[in-house]
Motif scaffolding. Sequence first.
Motif, PDB file in Angstrom:
ATOM      1  N   SER A  32       1.124  -1.053  -0.434  1.00 19.68           N
ATOM      2  CA  SER A  32      -0.393  -0.221   0.636  1.00 19.68           C
ATOM      3  C   SER A  32       0.889   0.959  -0.233  1.00 19.68           C
ATOM      4  O   SER A  32       0.897   2.055  -0.816  1.00 19.68           O
ATOM      5  CB  SER A  32      -0.696  -0.036   1.116  1.00 19.68           C
ATOM      6  N   LYS A  33       1.883   0.950   0.991  1.00 18.35           N
ATOM      7  CA  LYS A  33       2.584   2.583   1.071  1.00 18.35           C
ATOM      8  C   LYS A  33       3.832   2.771  -0.512  1.00 18.35           C
ATOM      9  O   LYS A  33       3.382   4.084  -0.774  1.00 18.35           O
ATOM     10  CB  LYS A  33       3.988   1.897   1.883  1.00 18.35           C
ATOM     11  N   TRP A  34       4.206   1.944  -1.009  1.00 18.38           N
ATOM     12  CA  TRP A  34       4.062   1.607  -2.421  1.00 18.38           C
ATOM     13  C   TRP A  34       3.997   2.403  -3.702  1.00 18.38           C
ATOM     14  O   TRP A  34       4.405   2.671  -4.248  1.00 18.38           O
ATOM     15  CB  TRP A  34       5.205   0.296  -2.823  1.00 18.38           C
ATOM     16  N   GLU A  35       2.569   1.485  -3.569  1.00 15.41           N
ATOM     17  CA  GLU A  35       1.064   1.682  -4.415  1.00 15.41           C
ATOM     18  C   GLU A  35       1.173   3.877  -4.264  1.00 15.41           C
ATOM     19  O   GLU A  35       0.322   4.792  -4.277  1.00 15.41           O
ATOM     20  CB  GLU A  35       0.009   1.449  -4.073  1.00 15.41           C
ATOM     21  N   LYS A  36       1.249   4.152  -2.829  1.00  6.32           N
ATOM     22  CA  LYS A  36       0.845   5.636  -2.243  1.00  6.32           C
ATOM     23  C   LYS A  36       2.022   6.740  -2.395  1.00  6.32           C
ATOM     24  O   LYS A  36       1.991   7.911  -2.486  1.00  6.32           O
ATOM     25  CB  LYS A  36       0.298   5.655  -1.079  1.00  6.32           C
ATOM     26  N   GLY A  37       2.893   5.752  -2.780  1.00  7.91           N
ATOM     27  CA  GLY A  37       4.458   7.009  -3.341  1.00  7.91           C
ATOM     28  C   GLY A  37       4.880   7.001  -1.874  1.00  7.91           C
ATOM     29  O   GLY A  37       5.970   8.378  -1.797  1.00  7.91           O
ATOM     30  N   LEU A  38       4.632   6.342  -1.130  1.00  6.53           N
ATOM     31  CA  LEU A  38       5.134   7.287   0.519  1.00  6.53           C
ATOM     32  C   LEU A  38       6.867   6.022   0.979  1.00  6.53           C
ATOM     33  O   LEU A  38       7.030   6.706   1.717  1.00  6.53           O
ATOM     34  CB  LEU A  38       4.115   6.597   1.254  1.00  6.53           C
ATOM     35  N   SER A  39       7.296   5.169  -0.262  1.00  4.34           N
ATOM     36  CA  SER A  39       8.096   3.790   0.213  1.00  4.34           C
ATOM     37  C   SER A  39       7.909   3.645  -1.068  1.00  4.34           C
ATOM     38  O   SER A  39       7.560   3.713  -2.134  1.00  4.34           O
ATOM     39  CB  SER A  39       8.373   3.342   1.204  1.00  4.34           C
ATOM     40  N   VAL A  40       9.621   2.898  -1.348  1.00  2.00           N
ATOM     41  CA  VAL A  40       9.790   2.582  -3.039  1.00  2.00           C
ATOM     42  C   VAL A  40      10.657   0.405  -1.929  1.00  2.00           C
ATOM     43  O   VAL A  40      11.578   1.369  -0.721  1.00  2.00           O
ATOM     44  CB  VAL A  40      11.033   2.962  -3.413  1.00  2.00           C
ATOM     45  N   PRO A  41      10.645  -0.151  -3.133  1.00  2.00           N
ATOM     46  CA  PRO A  41      11.066  -1.247  -2.470  1.00  2.00           C
ATOM     47  C   PRO A  41      12.404  -0.944  -2.711  1.00  2.00           C
ATOM     48  O   PRO A  41      12.612  -0.607  -3.822  1.00  2.00           O
ATOM     49  CB  PRO A  41      10.155  -2.559  -3.123  1.00  2.00           C
ATOM     50  N   ASP A  42      13.845  -1.982  -1.799  1.00  2.00           N
ATOM     51  CA  ASP A  42      14.937  -2.298  -2.620  1.00  2.00           C
ATOM     52  C   ASP A  42      14.992  -2.900  -3.486  1.00  2.00           C
ATOM     53  O   ASP A  42      14.189  -3.480  -4.779  1.00  2.00           O
ATOM     54  CB  ASP A  42      15.011  -2.997  -0.970  1.00  2.00           C
ATOM     55  N   ALA A  43      16.511  -2.801  -3.840  1.00  8.23           N
ATOM     56  CA  ALA A  43      16.114  -3.999  -5.338  1.00  8.23           C
ATOM     57  C   ALA A  43      15.655  -5.220  -5.323  1.00  8.23           C
ATOM     58  O   ALA A  43      15.681  -5.404  -6.239  1.00  8.23           O
ATOM     59  CB  ALA A  43      18.352  -3.192  -5.384  1.00  8.23           C
ATOM     60  N   ASP A  44      16.183  -5.380  -4.081  1.00 16.55           N
ATOM     61  CA  ASP A  44      16.256  -7.403  -4.439  1.00 16.55           C
ATOM     62  C   ASP A  44      13.981  -7.172  -4.483  1.00 16.55           C
ATOM     63  O   ASP A  44      13.877  -8.341  -5.576  1.00 16.55           O
ATOM     64  CB  ASP A  44      15.995  -7.662  -3.119  1.00 16.55           C
ATOM     65  N   LEU A  45      13.873  -6.426  -3.665  1.00 12.75           N
ATOM     66  CA  LEU A  45      11.745  -5.984  -3.596  1.00 12.75           C
ATOM     67  C   LEU A  45      12.032  -6.177  -5.174  1.00 12.75           C
ATOM     68  O   LEU A  45      10.759  -6.696  -5.634  1.00 12.75           O
ATOM     69  CB  LEU A  45      11.165  -5.706  -2.812  1.00 12.75           C
ATOM     70  N   LEU A  46      12.469  -5.145  -5.694  1.00 12.42           N
ATOM     71  CA  LEU A  46      12.109  -4.406  -7.106  1.00 12.42           C
ATOM     72  C   LEU A  46      12.297  -5.409  -7.971  1.00 12.42           C
ATOM     73  O   LEU A  46      11.297  -6.215  -8.934  1.00 12.42           O
ATOM     74  CB  LEU A  46      12.485  -3.595  -7.388  1.00 12.42           C
ATOM     75  N   THR A  47      13.164  -6.940  -8.102  1.00 15.70           N
ATOM     76  CA  THR A  47      13.292  -7.705  -8.732  1.00 15.70           C
ATOM     77  C   THR A  47      12.441  -8.431  -8.958  1.00 15.70           C
ATOM     78  O   THR A  47      12.186  -9.188  -9.500  1.00 15.70           O
ATOM     79  CB  THR A  47      14.836  -8.036  -8.844  1.00 15.70           C
ATOM     80  N   ARG A  48      12.074  -9.355  -7.593  1.00 13.97           N
ATOM     81  CA  ARG A  48      10.892  -9.985  -7.675  1.00 13.97           C
ATOM     82  C   ARG A  48       9.817  -9.602  -7.605  1.00 13.97           C
ATOM     83  O   ARG A  48       8.626 -10.446  -8.419  1.00 13.97           O
ATOM     84  CB  ARG A  48      10.678 -10.455  -5.994  1.00 13.97           C
ATOM     85  N   LEU A  49       9.456  -8.142  -8.148  1.00 17.74           N
ATOM     86  CA  LEU A  49       8.148  -7.670  -8.200  1.00 17.74           C
ATOM     87  C   LEU A  49       7.827  -7.764  -9.470  1.00 17.74           C
ATOM     88  O   LEU A  49       6.918  -8.203 -10.237  1.00 17.74           O
ATOM     89  CB  LEU A  49       8.019  -6.440  -7.624  1.00 17.74           C
ATOM     90  N   SER A  50       9.457  -7.078  -9.738  1.00 17.31           N
ATOM     91  CA  SER A  50       8.679  -7.738 -11.608  1.00 17.31           C
ATOM     92  C   SER A  50       9.143  -8.861 -12.651  1.00 17.31           C
ATOM     93  O   SER A  50       8.461  -9.539 -13.196  1.00 17.31           O
ATOM     94  CB  SER A  50      10.462  -7.134 -12.627  1.00 17.31           C
ATOM     95  N   GLU A  51       9.153  -9.815 -11.754  1.00 10.49           N
ATOM     96  CA  GLU A  51       9.047 -11.570 -11.213  1.00 10.49           C
ATOM     97  C   GLU A  51       7.930 -11.945 -11.914  1.00 10.49           C
ATOM     98  O   GLU A  51       7.018 -12.628 -12.561  1.00 10.49           O
ATOM     99  CB  GLU A  51      10.295 -12.371 -11.382  1.00 10.49           C
ATOM    100  N   ILE A  52       7.434 -11.265 -10.424  1.00 10.40           N
ATOM    101  CA  ILE A  52       6.037 -11.482 -10.222  1.00 10.40           C
ATOM    102  C   ILE A  52       4.653 -11.077 -11.205  1.00 10.40           C
ATOM    103  O   ILE A  52       3.678 -11.677 -11.412  1.00 10.40           O
ATOM    104  CB  ILE A  52       5.806 -11.204  -8.274  1.00 10.40           C
ATOM    105  N   LEU A  53       5.005  -9.932 -12.181  1.00 10.95           N
ATOM    106  CA  LEU A  53       4.235  -9.100 -12.711  1.00 10.95           C
ATOM    107  C   LEU A  53       4.566  -9.525 -13.705  1.00 10.95           C
ATOM    108  O   LEU A  53       3.962  -8.821 -14.753  1.00 10.95           O
ATOM    109  CB  LEU A  53       4.191  -7.370 -12.026  1.00 10.95           C
ATOM    110  N   GLU A  54       5.775 -10.025 -14.339  1.00 10.32           N
ATOM    111  CA  GLU A  54       6.261 -10.972 -15.246  1.00 10.32           C
ATOM    112  C   GLU A  54       6.443  -9.800 -16.817  1.00 10.32           C
ATOM    113  O   GLU A  54       5.741  -9.278 -17.466  1.00 10.32           O
ATOM    114  CB  GLU A  54       5.506 -11.728 -15.435  1.00 10.32           C
ATOM    115  N   VAL A  55       7.052  -8.256 -15.563  1.00  3.33           N
ATOM    116  CA  VAL A  55       7.658  -6.445 -16.611  1.00  3.33           C
ATOM    117  C   VAL A  55       8.793  -6.828 -16.169  1.00  3.33           C
ATOM    118  O   VAL A  55       9.353  -6.848 -15.649  1.00  3.33           O
ATOM    119  CB  VAL A  55       6.419  -6.728 -16.297  1.00  3.33           C
ATOM    120  N   PRO A  56       9.562  -6.203 -17.027  1.00  7.38           N
ATOM    121  CA  PRO A  56      10.974  -5.840 -16.453  1.00  7.38           C
ATOM    122  C   PRO A  56      11.046  -4.887 -15.915  1.00  7.38           C
ATOM    123  O   PRO A  56       9.552  -3.919 -15.301  1.00  7.38           O
ATOM    124  CB  PRO A  56      12.122  -5.201 -18.104  1.00  7.38           C
ATOM    125  N   VAL A  57      11.983  -4.085 -14.805  1.00 12.46           N
ATOM    126  CA  VAL A  57      12.604  -3.164 -13.431  1.00 12.46           C
ATOM    127  C   VAL A  57      12.595  -2.452 -14.506  1.00 12.46           C
ATOM    128  O   VAL A  57      10.960  -1.396 -14.007  1.00 12.46           O
ATOM    129  CB  VAL A  57      13.245  -3.186 -13.393  1.00 12.46           C
TER     130      VAL A  57
END
Length: 144
Positions: A32-57
């Motif tokens: 929720s904080k990521w979607e509201k722009g209150l925080s951002v994920p670290d590099a590892d979570l960003l990579t896992r997010l791209s894999e789960i959502l099947e899009v490049p970083v």
Amino acid sequence: MFSENLKTLRKQKGFTQEELAARLNVVRQTVSKWEKGLSVPDADLLTRLSEILEVPVSTLLGSAIPDDEEPDEIAAQLARINEQLAVKNRRSRRIWRIVAIILIAVVIVNLLLFAVGVIAFDKFEVTGSNSDRETSYIETITEE
């Protein structure tokens, strides 16, 4: 841009915030904080997010991703489908009514014909009894 892209991609994949958080092993409030722009994920979570959502970083971090369809467009399509189904249902009911009327008419005609046949049979007079006819038939056979 990341917050908007994350929300758009998550919805396009059909994930809730809770489902996405469970896949990333974080709490829902983090997503929720990521979607509201209150925080951002670290590099590892960003990579896992791209894999789960099947899009490049780069897509996650790039310019805004447009929604596939506007809600008004979806509502219009649903309204058209609904109208087509209503027309089909009315046509189907009309056909079933016609079939029912025809079947009822056939039953009534058969009942009337049966009644006329019974009345005509009752009016038909047979001369002589059955035993007289049997006797005359036997006499005819024996004479030959």
